[in-house]
Design a protein around this motif. Structure first.
Motif, PDB file in Angstrom:
ATOM      1  N   ILE A 148       0.869  -1.181   0.000  1.00  0.00           N
ATOM      2  CA  ILE A 148       0.000   0.000   0.000  1.00  0.00           C
ATOM      3  C   ILE A 148       0.900   1.224   0.000  1.00  0.00           C
ATOM      4  CG2 ILE A 148      -1.759   1.309   1.242  1.00  0.00           C
ATOM      5  CD1 ILE A 148      -2.531  -1.334   2.619  1.00  0.00           C
ATOM      6  N   SER A 149       0.649   2.164  -0.916  1.00  0.00           N
ATOM      7  CA  SER A 149       1.500   3.354  -0.954  1.00  0.00           C
ATOM      8  C   SER A 149       0.707   4.591  -1.346  1.00  0.00           C
ATOM      9  CB  SER A 149       2.669   3.159  -1.924  1.00  0.00           C
ATOM     10  OG  SER A 149       2.206   3.007  -3.245  1.00  0.00           O
ATOM     11  N   LEU A 150       1.246   5.719  -0.955  1.00  0.00           N
ATOM     12  CA  LEU A 150       0.738   7.029  -1.337  1.00  0.00           C
ATOM     13  C   LEU A 150       1.847   7.693  -2.121  1.00  0.00           C
ATOM     14  CD1 LEU A 150      -1.332   9.387  -1.090  1.00  0.00           C
ATOM     15  CD2 LEU A 150      -0.097  10.056   0.976  1.00  0.00           C
ATOM     16  N   HIS A 151       1.539   8.130  -3.348  1.00  0.00           N
ATOM     17  CA  HIS A 151       2.593   8.770  -4.126  1.00  0.00           C
ATOM     18  C   HIS A 151       2.077  10.003  -4.862  1.00  0.00           C
ATOM     19  CE1 HIS A 151       1.031   5.614  -6.873  1.00  0.00           C
ATOM     20  NE2 HIS A 151       1.286   6.471  -7.841  1.00  0.00           N
ATOM     21  N   TYR A 152       3.025  10.869  -5.092  1.00  0.00           N
ATOM     22  CA  TYR A 152       2.803  12.110  -5.820  1.00  0.00           C
ATOM     23  C   TYR A 152       3.405  11.931  -7.204  1.00  0.00           C
ATOM     24  CZ  TYR A 152       3.843  16.859  -7.379  1.00  0.00           C
ATOM     25  OH  TYR A 152       3.950  18.004  -8.123  1.00  0.00           O
ATOM     26  N   GLN A 153       2.719  12.433  -8.228  1.00  0.00           N
ATOM     27  CA  GLN A 153       3.267  12.394  -9.587  1.00  0.00           C
ATOM     28  C   GLN A 153       3.236  13.794 -10.182  1.00  0.00           C
ATOM     29  OE1 GLN A 153       1.139   9.773 -12.194  1.00  0.00           O
ATOM     30  NE2 GLN A 153       2.275   7.989 -11.528  1.00  0.00           N
ATOM     31  N   PHE A 154       4.310  14.137 -10.858  1.00  0.00           N
ATOM     32  CA  PHE A 154       4.348  15.377 -11.633  1.00  0.00           C
ATOM     33  C   PHE A 154       4.678  15.002 -13.063  1.00  0.00           C
ATOM     34  CE2 PHE A 154       6.645  19.001 -13.489  1.00  0.00           C
ATOM     35  CZ  PHE A 154       5.628  19.937 -13.423  1.00  0.00           C
ATOM     36  N   LEU A 155       3.690  15.167 -13.960  1.00  0.00           N
ATOM     37  CA  LEU A 155       3.841  14.855 -15.376  1.00  0.00           C
ATOM     38  C   LEU A 155       4.098  16.174 -16.096  1.00  0.00           C
ATOM     39  CD1 LEU A 155       1.035  12.803 -14.470  1.00  0.00           C
ATOM     40  CD2 LEU A 155       2.496  11.679 -16.136  1.00  0.00           C
ATOM     41  N   LYS A 156       5.332  16.402 -16.456  1.00  0.00           N
ATOM     42  CA  LYS A 156       5.824  17.703 -16.918  1.00  0.00           C
ATOM     43  C   LYS A 156       5.073  18.301 -18.103  1.00  0.00           C
ATOM     44  CE  LYS A 156      10.120  19.832 -18.539  1.00  0.00           C
ATOM     45  NZ  LYS A 156       9.630  20.351 -19.776  1.00  0.00           N
ATOM     46  N   ASP A 157       4.794  17.521 -19.137  1.00  0.00           N
ATOM     47  CA  ASP A 157       4.236  18.083 -20.367  1.00  0.00           C
ATOM     48  C   ASP A 157       2.769  17.761 -20.610  1.00  0.00           C
ATOM     49  OD1 ASP A 157       6.659  19.301 -21.160  1.00  0.00           O
ATOM     50  OD2 ASP A 157       7.412  17.361 -21.823  1.00  0.00           O
ATOM     51  N   PHE A 158       2.066  17.231 -19.631  1.00  0.00           N
ATOM     52  CA  PHE A 158       0.648  16.947 -19.835  1.00  0.00           C
ATOM     53  C   PHE A 158      -0.161  18.237 -19.649  1.00  0.00           C
ATOM     54  CE2 PHE A 158       0.249  12.099 -19.168  1.00  0.00           C
ATOM     55  CZ  PHE A 158       1.002  11.890 -20.300  1.00  0.00           C
ATOM     56  N   PRO A 159      -1.193  18.426 -20.463  1.00  0.00           N
ATOM     57  CA  PRO A 159      -1.917  19.699 -20.463  1.00  0.00           C
ATOM     58  C   PRO A 159      -2.809  19.878 -19.237  1.00  0.00           C
ATOM     59  CG  PRO A 159      -2.994  18.149 -21.914  1.00  0.00           C
ATOM     60  CD  PRO A 159      -1.733  17.485 -21.445  1.00  0.00           C
ATOM     61  N   GLN A 172      -0.523  15.118  -9.346  1.00  0.00           N
ATOM     62  CA  GLN A 172      -1.507  14.147  -8.883  1.00  0.00           C
ATOM     63  C   GLN A 172      -1.082  13.543  -7.551  1.00  0.00           C
ATOM     64  OE1 GLN A 172      -3.296  11.520 -12.060  1.00  0.00           O
ATOM     65  NE2 GLN A 172      -1.188  11.648 -12.781  1.00  0.00           N
ATOM     66  N   LEU A 173      -2.063  13.181  -6.732  1.00  0.00           N
ATOM     67  CA  LEU A 173      -1.847  12.374  -5.535  1.00  0.00           C
ATOM     68  C   LEU A 173      -2.590  11.069  -5.746  1.00  0.00           C
ATOM     69  CD1 LEU A 173      -2.246  14.827  -2.528  1.00  0.00           C
ATOM     70  CD2 LEU A 173      -0.170  13.714  -3.332  1.00  0.00           C
ATOM     71  N   LEU A 174      -1.875   9.942  -5.622  1.00  0.00           N
ATOM     72  CA  LEU A 174      -2.459   8.640  -5.921  1.00  0.00           C
ATOM     73  C   LEU A 174      -2.226   7.665  -4.775  1.00  0.00           C
ATOM     74  CD1 LEU A 174      -1.072   8.378  -9.547  1.00  0.00           C
ATOM     75  CD2 LEU A 174      -3.428   8.856  -8.931  1.00  0.00           C
ATOM     76  N   ILE A 175      -3.155   6.744  -4.617  1.00  0.00           N
ATOM     77  CA  ILE A 175      -3.020   5.639  -3.680  1.00  0.00           C
ATOM     78  C   ILE A 175      -2.902   4.365  -4.507  1.00  0.00           C
ATOM     79  CG2 ILE A 175      -4.173   4.289  -1.888  1.00  0.00           C
ATOM     80  CD1 ILE A 175      -5.506   6.852  -0.963  1.00  0.00           C
ATOM     81  N   ARG A 176      -1.970   3.513  -4.126  1.00  0.00           N
ATOM     82  CA  ARG A 176      -1.754   2.246  -4.839  1.00  0.00           C
ATOM     83  C   ARG A 176      -1.956   1.099  -3.870  1.00  0.00           C
ATOM     84  NH1 ARG A 176       2.762  -1.274  -5.787  1.00  0.00           N
ATOM     85  NH2 ARG A 176       2.551  -2.295  -7.830  1.00  0.00           N
ATOM     86  N   LEU A 177      -2.729   0.101  -4.287  1.00  0.00           N
ATOM     87  CA  LEU A 177      -2.945  -1.120  -3.530  1.00  0.00           C
ATOM     88  C   LEU A 177      -2.550  -2.277  -4.436  1.00  0.00           C
ATOM     89  CD1 LEU A 177      -4.044  -2.600  -1.051  1.00  0.00           C
ATOM     90  CD2 LEU A 177      -6.303  -2.500  -2.118  1.00  0.00           C
ATOM     91  N   ALA A 178      -1.620  -3.129  -3.975  1.00  0.00           N
ATOM     92  CA  ALA A 178      -1.097  -4.189  -4.836  1.00  0.00           C
ATOM     93  C   ALA A 178      -0.969  -5.502  -4.096  1.00  0.00           C
ATOM     94  CB  ALA A 178       0.263  -3.784  -5.401  1.00  0.00           C
ATOM     95  N   TYR A 179      -1.123  -6.584  -4.843  1.00  0.00           N
ATOM     96  CA  TYR A 179      -0.859  -7.926  -4.352  1.00  0.00           C
ATOM     97  C   TYR A 179       0.564  -8.282  -4.765  1.00  0.00           C
ATOM     98  CZ  TYR A 179      -1.018 -12.954  -3.755  1.00  0.00           C
ATOM     99  OH  TYR A 179      -0.730 -14.237  -3.378  1.00  0.00           O
ATOM    100  N   VAL A 180       1.366  -8.763  -3.804  1.00  0.00           N
ATOM    101  CA  VAL A 180       2.788  -9.040  -4.022  1.00  0.00           C
ATOM    102  C   VAL A 180       3.036 -10.545  -3.875  1.00  0.00           C
ATOM    103  CG1 VAL A 180       5.128  -8.564  -3.201  1.00  0.00           C
ATOM    104  CG2 VAL A 180       3.366  -6.807  -3.027  1.00  0.00           C
ATOM    105  N   PHE A 181       3.867 -11.096  -4.764  1.00  0.00           N
ATOM    106  CA  PHE A 181       4.274 -12.485  -4.606  1.00  0.00           C
ATOM    107  C   PHE A 181       5.708 -12.659  -5.080  1.00  0.00           C
ATOM    108  CE2 PHE A 181       1.768 -11.967  -8.405  1.00  0.00           C
ATOM    109  CZ  PHE A 181       2.505 -12.569  -9.407  1.00  0.00           C
ATOM    110  N   ASP A 182       6.374 -13.668  -4.508  1.00  0.00           N
ATOM    111  CA  ASP A 182       7.771 -13.966  -4.845  1.00  0.00           C
ATOM    112  C   ASP A 182       7.841 -14.673  -6.191  1.00  0.00           C
ATOM    113  OD1 ASP A 182       8.899 -12.944  -2.505  1.00  0.00           O
ATOM    114  OD2 ASP A 182       8.527 -14.814  -1.414  1.00  0.00           O
ATOM    115  N   LEU A 183       8.931 -14.423  -6.903  1.00  0.00           N
ATOM    116  CA  LEU A 183       9.183 -15.138  -8.154  1.00  0.00           C
ATOM    117  C   LEU A 183      10.233 -16.212  -7.943  1.00  0.00           C
ATOM    118  CD1 LEU A 183       9.246 -12.247 -10.764  1.00  0.00           C
ATOM    119  CD2 LEU A 183       7.418 -13.859 -10.289  1.00  0.00           C
TER     120      LEU A 183
END
Length: 183
Positions: A148-159, A172-183
């Motif tokens: 689970i993470s909270l991240h900020y994104q800055f997309l330089k050339d998007f209108p 943008q401020l985004l929340i990510r939820l992911a399922y993790v498994f070993d390879l």
């Protein structure tokens, strides 16, 4: 112009704090480098969040992240996905493919982490065919199966729309939820 300078100063401060964390973790990790069993992990996640600029209303996407733990406290990451920015006025949604590389540093019992990522965002919307570079600092919590993470994104050339004029630089401020498994 003043707003971009203010945002740049804030981002610079965030990056300085992240550098201090990376350095502190590097010193601790040197003791365990030879005893740690390095491994790959794969995470499949969903992202959702709020664009901080007009004319966007909401962002929804998904991604796949390959992570290689180079030590007990550090990991290298490669992430690719698909995102959809929904417009406020029911116009044509803006879609793009983010591809990024990152460096993750685990702190506090190797579950909490800070991460910095750099990459490119490639537009898949016919009406707008511009691509951009972006960066994304984040904080998160990872267990054996969950990330689970909270991240900020800055997309330089998007209108964006600023003061009723077209400009560039989507935040943008985004929340990510992911399922993790070993390879």
């Amino acid at each position: 112009m003043k707003t971009h300078n203010t945002i740049f100063k804030k981002i610079t401060k965030i990056l300085a704090v992240l550098c201090v964390f990376f350095y502190a973790n590097f010193i601790v990790a040197q003791e365990n480098v030879n005893t740690y069993n390095r491994n790959f992990k794969l995470a499949v996640g969903v992202n959702s969040g709020l664009p901080l600029n007009d004319p966007y209303n909401f962002n929804l996407g998904s991604d796949v992240r390959l992570q290689y733990r180079i030590s007990e406290t550090y990991a290298l990451c490669l992430t690719a996905g698909y995102s959809n920015l929904y417009l406020k006025d029911n116009g044509i949604d803006f879609r793009y493919i983010p591809v990024k590389v990152g460096y993750k540093s685990f702190i506090f019992k190797n579950e909490f982490y800070v991460m910095g990522e750099l990459g490119g965002a490639f537009s898949t919307t016919k009406e707008y065919d511009n691509n951009t570079v972006f960066f994304s600092p984040s904080i998160g919590f990872e267990t054996k199966y969950l990330d689970i993470s909270l991240h900020y994104q800055f997309l330089k050339d998007f209108p964006i729309i600023k003061d009723n004029k077209v400009d560039n630089g989507l935040d943008q401020l985004l929340i990510r939820l992911a399922y993790v498994f070993d390879l």
